[in-house]
Design a protein around this motif. Structure first.
Motif, PDB file in Angstrom:
ATOM      1  N   PHE A   1       0.821  -1.198   0.000  1.00  0.00           N
ATOM      2  CA  PHE A   1       0.000   0.000   0.000  1.00  0.00           C
ATOM      3  C   PHE A   1       0.864   1.261   0.000  1.00  0.00           C
ATOM      4  CE2 PHE A   1      -2.320   3.357   2.230  1.00  0.00           C
ATOM      5  CZ  PHE A   1      -3.420   3.464   1.405  1.00  0.00           C
ATOM      6  N   THR A   2       1.903   1.256   0.847  1.00  0.00           N
ATOM      7  CA  THR A   2       2.809   2.397   0.925  1.00  0.00           C
ATOM      8  C   THR A   2       3.401   2.710  -0.440  1.00  0.00           C
ATOM      9  OG1 THR A   2       3.465   1.349   2.977  1.00  0.00           O
ATOM     10  CG2 THR A   2       4.669   3.322   2.345  1.00  0.00           C
ATOM     11  N   VAL A   3       3.883   1.647  -1.080  1.00  0.00           N
ATOM     12  CA  VAL A   3       4.544   1.830  -2.362  1.00  0.00           C
ATOM     13  C   VAL A   3       3.542   2.315  -3.406  1.00  0.00           C
ATOM     14  CG1 VAL A   3       5.818   0.689  -4.178  1.00  0.00           C
ATOM     15  CG2 VAL A   3       6.193   0.039  -1.828  1.00  0.00           C
ATOM     16  N   ALA A   4       2.384   1.672  -3.447  1.00  0.00           N
ATOM     17  CA  ALA A   4       1.371   2.043  -4.431  1.00  0.00           C
ATOM     18  C   ALA A   4       1.014   3.512  -4.272  1.00  0.00           C
ATOM     19  CB  ALA A   4       0.127   1.176  -4.268  1.00  0.00           C
ATOM     20  N   PHE A   5       0.874   3.938  -3.031  1.00  0.00           N
ATOM     21  CA  PHE A   5       0.492   5.318  -2.766  1.00  0.00           C
ATOM     22  C   PHE A   5       1.584   6.285  -3.230  1.00  0.00           C
ATOM     23  CE2 PHE A   5      -0.760   8.935  -0.098  1.00  0.00           C
ATOM     24  CZ  PHE A   5      -2.110   8.953  -0.385  1.00  0.00           C
ATOM     25  N   ALA A   6       2.826   5.948  -2.908  1.00  0.00           N
ATOM     26  CA  ALA A   6       3.941   6.815  -3.298  1.00  0.00           C
ATOM     27  C   ALA A   6       4.025   6.933  -4.812  1.00  0.00           C
ATOM     28  CB  ALA A   6       5.250   6.284  -2.727  1.00  0.00           C
TER      29      ALA A   6
ATOM     30  N   LEU B   1       9.039   9.564  -3.811  1.00  0.00           N
ATOM     31  CA  LEU B   1       9.582   8.237  -4.087  1.00  0.00           C
ATOM     32  C   LEU B   1      10.471   7.765  -2.933  1.00  0.00           C
ATOM     33  CD1 LEU B   1       9.091   6.593  -6.607  1.00  0.00           C
ATOM     34  CD2 LEU B   1      11.356   7.218  -7.381  1.00  0.00           C
ATOM     35  N   ILE B   2      11.300   8.679  -2.450  1.00  0.00           N
ATOM     36  CA  ILE B   2      12.190   8.355  -1.325  1.00  0.00           C
ATOM     37  C   ILE B   2      11.344   7.951  -0.112  1.00  0.00           C
ATOM     38  CG2 ILE B   2      13.834   9.326   0.330  1.00  0.00           C
ATOM     39  CD1 ILE B   2      15.282   9.107  -2.162  1.00  0.00           C
ATOM     40  N   ALA B   3      10.272   8.745   0.117  1.00  0.00           N
ATOM     41  CA  ALA B   3       9.392   8.426   1.237  1.00  0.00           C
ATOM     42  C   ALA B   3       8.834   7.016   1.082  1.00  0.00           C
ATOM     43  CB  ALA B   3       8.270   9.442   1.323  1.00  0.00           C
ATOM     44  N   GLY B   4       8.467   6.670  -0.161  1.00  0.00           N
ATOM     45  CA  GLY B   4       7.952   5.336  -0.432  1.00  0.00           C
ATOM     46  C   GLY B   4       8.989   4.265  -0.142  1.00  0.00           C
ATOM     47  N   ILE B   5      10.220   4.538  -0.580  1.00  0.00           N
ATOM     48  CA  ILE B   5      11.297   3.569  -0.368  1.00  0.00           C
ATOM     49  C   ILE B   5      11.539   3.399   1.133  1.00  0.00           C
ATOM     50  CG2 ILE B   5      13.762   3.156  -0.665  1.00  0.00           C
ATOM     51  CD1 ILE B   5      13.568   4.541  -3.350  1.00  0.00           C
ATOM     52  N   LEU B   6      11.587   4.541   1.848  1.00  0.00           N
ATOM     53  CA  LEU B   6      11.798   4.464   3.292  1.00  0.00           C
ATOM     54  C   LEU B   6      10.653   3.691   3.943  1.00  0.00           C
ATOM     55  CD1 LEU B   6      13.184   7.964   4.277  1.00  0.00           C
ATOM     56  CD2 LEU B   6      14.367   5.770   4.158  1.00  0.00           C
ATOM     57  N   GLY B   7       9.439   3.954   3.439  1.00  0.00           N
ATOM     58  CA  GLY B   7       8.273   3.263   3.973  1.00  0.00           C
ATOM     59  C   GLY B   7       8.422   1.764   3.864  1.00  0.00           C
ATOM     60  N   ILE B   8       8.724   1.302   2.655  1.00  0.00           N
ATOM     61  CA  ILE B   8       8.808  -0.149   2.478  1.00  0.00           C
ATOM     62  C   ILE B   8      10.026  -0.706   3.197  1.00  0.00           C
ATOM     63  CG2 ILE B   8       9.976  -0.124   0.245  1.00  0.00           C
ATOM     64  CD1 ILE B   8       8.381  -2.628  -0.411  1.00  0.00           C
TER      65      ILE B   8
ATOM     66  N   ALA C   1      14.185   0.695  -6.597  1.00  0.00           N
ATOM     67  CA  ALA C   1      13.688   1.128  -5.289  1.00  0.00           C
ATOM     68  C   ALA C   1      13.450  -0.071  -4.384  1.00  0.00           C
ATOM     69  CB  ALA C   1      12.402   1.925  -5.459  1.00  0.00           C
ATOM     70  N   GLY C   2      12.851  -1.109  -4.953  1.00  0.00           N
ATOM     71  CA  GLY C   2      12.593  -2.323  -4.177  1.00  0.00           C
ATOM     72  C   GLY C   2      13.886  -2.925  -3.667  1.00  0.00           C
ATOM     73  N   ALA C   3      14.904  -2.895  -4.527  1.00  0.00           N
ATOM     74  CA  ALA C   3      16.196  -3.462  -4.153  1.00  0.00           C
ATOM     75  C   ALA C   3      16.825  -2.657  -3.024  1.00  0.00           C
ATOM     76  CB  ALA C   3      17.124  -3.494  -5.361  1.00  0.00           C
ATOM     77  N   ILE C   4      16.753  -1.299  -3.171  1.00  0.00           N
ATOM     78  CA  ILE C   4      17.324  -0.448  -2.124  1.00  0.00           C
ATOM     79  C   ILE C   4      16.571  -0.663  -0.818  1.00  0.00           C
ATOM     80  CG2 ILE C   4      17.676   1.934  -1.382  1.00  0.00           C
ATOM     81  CD1 ILE C   4      17.957   2.660  -4.359  1.00  0.00           C
ATOM     82  N   ALA C   5      15.234  -0.676  -0.939  1.00  0.00           N
ATOM     83  CA  ALA C   5      14.398  -0.798   0.255  1.00  0.00           C
ATOM     84  C   ALA C   5      14.635  -2.131   0.955  1.00  0.00           C
ATOM     85  CB  ALA C   5      12.930  -0.657  -0.115  1.00  0.00           C
ATOM     86  N   GLY C   6      14.901  -3.167   0.186  1.00  0.00           N
ATOM     87  CA  GLY C   6      15.046  -4.494   0.773  1.00  0.00           C
ATOM     88  C   GLY C   6      16.454  -4.807   1.230  1.00  0.00           C
ATOM     89  N   PHE C   7      17.419  -4.026   0.714  1.00  0.00           N
ATOM     90  CA  PHE C   7      18.807  -4.422   0.929  1.00  0.00           C
ATOM     91  C   PHE C   7      19.214  -4.424   2.401  1.00  0.00           C
ATOM     92  CE2 PHE C   7      23.389  -3.734   1.136  1.00  0.00           C
ATOM     93  CZ  PHE C   7      23.790  -4.861   0.458  1.00  0.00           C
ATOM     94  N   LEU C   8      18.948  -3.301   3.056  1.00  0.00           N
ATOM     95  CA  LEU C   8      19.363  -3.208   4.460  1.00  0.00           C
ATOM     96  C   LEU C   8      18.709  -4.262   5.337  1.00  0.00           C
ATOM     97  CD1 LEU C   8      20.282   0.289   4.359  1.00  0.00           C
ATOM     98  CD2 LEU C   8      20.716  -0.772   6.574  1.00  0.00           C
ATOM     99  N   PRO C   9      17.380  -4.383   5.242  1.00  0.00           N
ATOM    100  CA  PRO C   9      16.730  -5.427   6.042  1.00  0.00           C
ATOM    101  C   PRO C   9      17.257  -6.821   5.708  1.00  0.00           C
ATOM    102  CG  PRO C   9      15.106  -3.941   5.145  1.00  0.00           C
ATOM    103  CD  PRO C   9      16.411  -3.569   4.531  1.00  0.00           C
ATOM    104  N   ALA C  10      17.534  -7.060   4.420  1.00  0.00           N
ATOM    105  CA  ALA C  10      18.021  -8.379   4.017  1.00  0.00           C
ATOM    106  C   ALA C  10      19.388  -8.648   4.626  1.00  0.00           C
ATOM    107  CB  ALA C  10      18.091  -8.464   2.498  1.00  0.00           C
TER     108      ALA C  10
ATOM    109  N   PRO D   1      10.196  17.491 -10.155  1.00  0.00           N
ATOM    110  CA  PRO D   1      10.979  16.270  -9.948  1.00  0.00           C
ATOM    111  C   PRO D   1      11.476  16.133  -8.510  1.00  0.00           C
ATOM    112  CG  PRO D   1      11.653  17.333 -11.955  1.00  0.00           C
ATOM    113  CD  PRO D   1      10.688  18.270 -11.289  1.00  0.00           C
ATOM    114  N   ILE D   2      11.804  17.276  -7.877  1.00  0.00           N
ATOM    115  CA  ILE D   2      12.289  17.201  -6.495  1.00  0.00           C
ATOM    116  C   ILE D   2      11.176  16.661  -5.598  1.00  0.00           C
ATOM    117  CG2 ILE D   2      12.980  18.582  -4.497  1.00  0.00           C
ATOM    118  CD1 ILE D   2      14.565  20.341  -6.466  1.00  0.00           C
ATOM    119  N   ILE D   3       9.963  17.222  -5.795  1.00  0.00           N
ATOM    120  CA  ILE D   3       8.830  16.739  -4.996  1.00  0.00           C
ATOM    121  C   ILE D   3       8.576  15.268  -5.314  1.00  0.00           C
ATOM    122  CG2 ILE D   3       6.365  16.983  -4.547  1.00  0.00           C
ATOM    123  CD1 ILE D   3       6.689  19.959  -5.252  1.00  0.00           C
ATOM    124  N   GLY D   4       8.580  14.957  -6.609  1.00  0.00           N
ATOM    125  CA  GLY D   4       8.330  13.575  -7.023  1.00  0.00           C
ATOM    126  C   GLY D   4       9.365  12.633  -6.444  1.00  0.00           C
TER     127      GLY D   4
END
Lengths: 410, 233
Positions: A26-31, A292-299, A386-395, A285-288
């Motif tokens: 949901f977070t990602v879809a929203f972002a 996107l960053i917020a979405g990545i942080l979210g996931i 984004a998915g890779a970045i978001a997942g990397f640290l937790p992984a 683009p900065i806002i966009g």
């Protein structure tokens, strides 16, 4: 290398933990939805700016001639400045490639008649180049040609609305209209995106106007387009140069504002608008990107939570012989999969919203907001990254879990 | 089979450290069934964890089947665990969203076995523990005893040299405990080497040898006459 078993593991993990996947998705879809809408709006604003300039060629400028307001070199104040066709040749020669198209423009109002229909219209004596300066689209027939200029024939090209007004349902082509007693043959009909008033003008060869009404070589005003490769600043410099040279040629005081005026207002407006749109272009683009960053942080956050929740499971897997690498792949690929799929859904929703409300945004200066396929492609790639970045640290964190701690009872 | 010499292990607690294992010497031969006993804090679980390569000793030697176990990378430890060891835990430690069959097949997955093959093998082991009919059930649909049997089947699946059990009957009632013990004894009869941590005397007496730990040292190491669990079932 495609590892079917690995994917089976991931699909099972997602499938058996739907709430978890849904939540992070949901977070990602929203972002991504916000990202898409923002980009669409940015494009919409840009479209509005483009439409703003469609009235004439974006690089068109007018040179108007008036009366002097200052005495100069022994010449009196209030002298009428009158250019001739020689000045067209002079400008073309002097500025060469910096001028793209150039035309005289002798405009005056006439009563025009065809059979029982009549009305007052502006007649403009112009050169063939004028078609490109005004961005007139030929609907039927042709525009004024070079041959017309030489033969000084009584031919004219009329606007779409002139044809509608005077000829009603008939075609005007080849018919004759009456300009206060003189018959002009209609050789073309044009349309103009600049609006109704632009389509109520009748064009004739300027030489014909000179011959029939002026009896001299005066050419009224001059319209031209500068080389489209020039930047706004270069164009402004060109206008300045042109003003100085023309004032010199016509013996006008350098500080006289009235003798010759070159309409650089459009250029200045363009410069302002360029600033606004480049400002917007940079801001959006900065806002966009922020979204996107917020979405990545979210996931990423949710993935960290997921890893915490799965600590025991990861411990069990490790005790059973899972290598750190296989733990990383499981978490990372799950993150990428969720991000890519839900991100794509967000993208579709965003595009859908743009389509649904797009046309109602016109009064907010947003025209036809949409995202093109190259942006969609970029977004898809961005999603996977984004998915890779978001997942990397937790992984990484998951792979470091010590089975002994994970398995500690109670 | 297994040789431990002067094993030491300390855990840091705040500024000081807790010396849990103070020089353990232990050797286990193939086919043995050893109970490690001791009160809580005696170091018995730590010892089992080190043997299971879930934890590493600070000092001393540990040789498993001729292989010195020292300074293993995570990857290597994973391979060794998978190849040599089978774990049975007090709380079963099954993956809750996987069926009994999938749980049993998991170590085979990490061995890189093909799907059809590992399912067949997992099914074979489930049959051995008498749970063929429960293969498609999730852990939450099974009783404690059944779950522990699934866990045993999983520990056996990769055909390990050594079976490590940490209080395998700790979460079970007496009757079920004896059932599980009867089963473990049967595995031992078939030749599996088994190492088990327990604090229950009756369970320990069902092994063939009891090692008693106190304060990080082996106090007593005796061979016992095995009490067969079947008679109570």
């Amino acid at each position: 290398m495609f590892d079917l078993d690995l994917w089976r593991e991931i699909f099972q993990s997602i499938n058996k933990n739907k709430t978890r996947a849904l939540l992070s998705g949901f977070t990602v879809a929203f972002a991504i939805m916000l990202f898409t809408i923002l980009f669409g709006i940015a494009n919409g604003l840009e479209n509005t700016f483009e439409k703003f300039f469609i009235r004439r060629a974006e690089n068109a400028i007018n040179i108007r001639f008036g009366t002097t307001s200052k005495p100069y070199k022994g010449l009196q104040i209030g002298r009428q400045i009158q250019p001739t066709s020689a000045d067209l040749i002079y400008l073309k020669k002097e500025f060469g490639d910096n001028i793209e198209y150039i035309s005289s423009k002798i405009s005056r109002g006439y009563q025009v008649k065809y059979k029982k229909q009549k009305g007052g219209y502006t007649i403009s004596g112009v050169s063939p180049d004028y078609q490109y300066i005004e961005k007139a689209e030929i609907e039927d027939g042709r525009f004024i040609s070079l041959k017309d200029i030489y033969t000084k024939d009584k031919v004219c090209v009329i606007g779409r609305l002139v044809e509608e007004d005077l000829f009603l349902k008939e075609s005007a082509m080849g018919k004759y209209i009456d300009l206060e007693g003189v018959q002009y043959k209609v050789v073309g009909v044009y349309s103009d995106g600049g609006g109704d008033s632009q389509e109520r003008v009748i064009y004739a060869p300027y030489t014909t106007i000179q011959r029939l009404y002026l009896g001299n070589d005066d050419i009224g005003n001059i319209s031209l387009t500068y080389n489209p490769n020039l930047s706004v600043d270069q164009a402004l410099a060109l206008v300045k140069d042109m003003t100085v040279k023309l004032k010199n040629k016509f013996d006008i005081a350098p500080n006289d504002q009235r003798g010759i005026r070159i309409g650089d207002g459009v250029l200045n407006a363009k410069k302002r608008l360029d600033n606004i749109s480049s400002g917007l272009g940079a801001l959006i683009p900065i806002i966009g990107f922020g979204t996107l960053i917020a979405g990545i942080l979210g996931i990423s956050n949710i993935m960290i939570f997921i890893v915490k929740e799965r600590t025991k499971e990861i411990g069990i897997r490790k005790a059973l012989g899972a290598s750190p690498k296989s733990i990383v792949s499981i978490i990372l690929l799950e993150s990428i999969l969720i991000t890519a799929i839900t991100g794509y859904i967000g993208l579709l929703i965003g595009v859908g919203i743009l389509k649904a409300v797009g046309s109602s945004l016109e009064r907010y200066f947003i025209t036809n907001p949409s995202v093109n396929s190259s942006i969609l492609l970029t977004a898809t790639i961005v999603l996977i990254i984004a998915g890779a970045i978001a997942g990397f640290l937790p992984a990484k964190r998951a792979s470091k879990i010590k089975p002994i701690i994970a398995l500690r009872d109670g | 089979m297994l040789k431990i010499h002067q094993l030491h292990k300390s855990y840091p607690i705040g500024d000081s450290s807790l010396h849990v294992l103070k020089g353990i010497d232990l050797s286990v031969k193939e086919g043995e069934m050893v109970a490690i006993m001791g009160s809580s804090g005696s170091g018995k679980s730590t010892l089992l964890n080190i043997i299971g390569m879930l934890d590493e000793a600070d000092e001393g030697e540990y040789i498993l089947d001729g292989l010195p176990i020292k300074d293993l990378t995570e990857k290597k430890a994973a391979v060794y665990r998978n190849k040599f060891l089978g774990f049975i835990f007090q709380s079963f430690n099954l993956i809750n969203y996987k069926t009994a069959l999938e749980n049993v097949a998991l170590p085979l997955y990490y061995q890189g076995m093909k799907r059809a093959e590992r399912q067949e093998l997992a099914m074979f082991h489930l049959e051995k523990v008498g749970l063929t009919d429960w293969a498609k059930h999730l852990p939450k649909e099974l009783s404690g005893g059944q779950n522990q049997r699934v866990a045993i089947a999983r520990a056996l699946a990769a055909n390990p040299k050594l079976l490590l059990a940490d209080e395998p009957t700790g979460a079970l009632d007496t009757k079920t405990s004896y059932e599980i013990m009867a089963f473990i004894q049967q595995l031992n009869d078939e030749g599996k080497t088994i190492l088990m941590v327990t604090h229950e005397e009756d369970i320990a007496n069902m092994c063939k040898r009891i090692v008693r730990l106190r304060d990080g040292i082996i106090m007593e190491d005796t061979k016992v006459t095995q009490v067969r669990a079947e008679q109570y079932v």
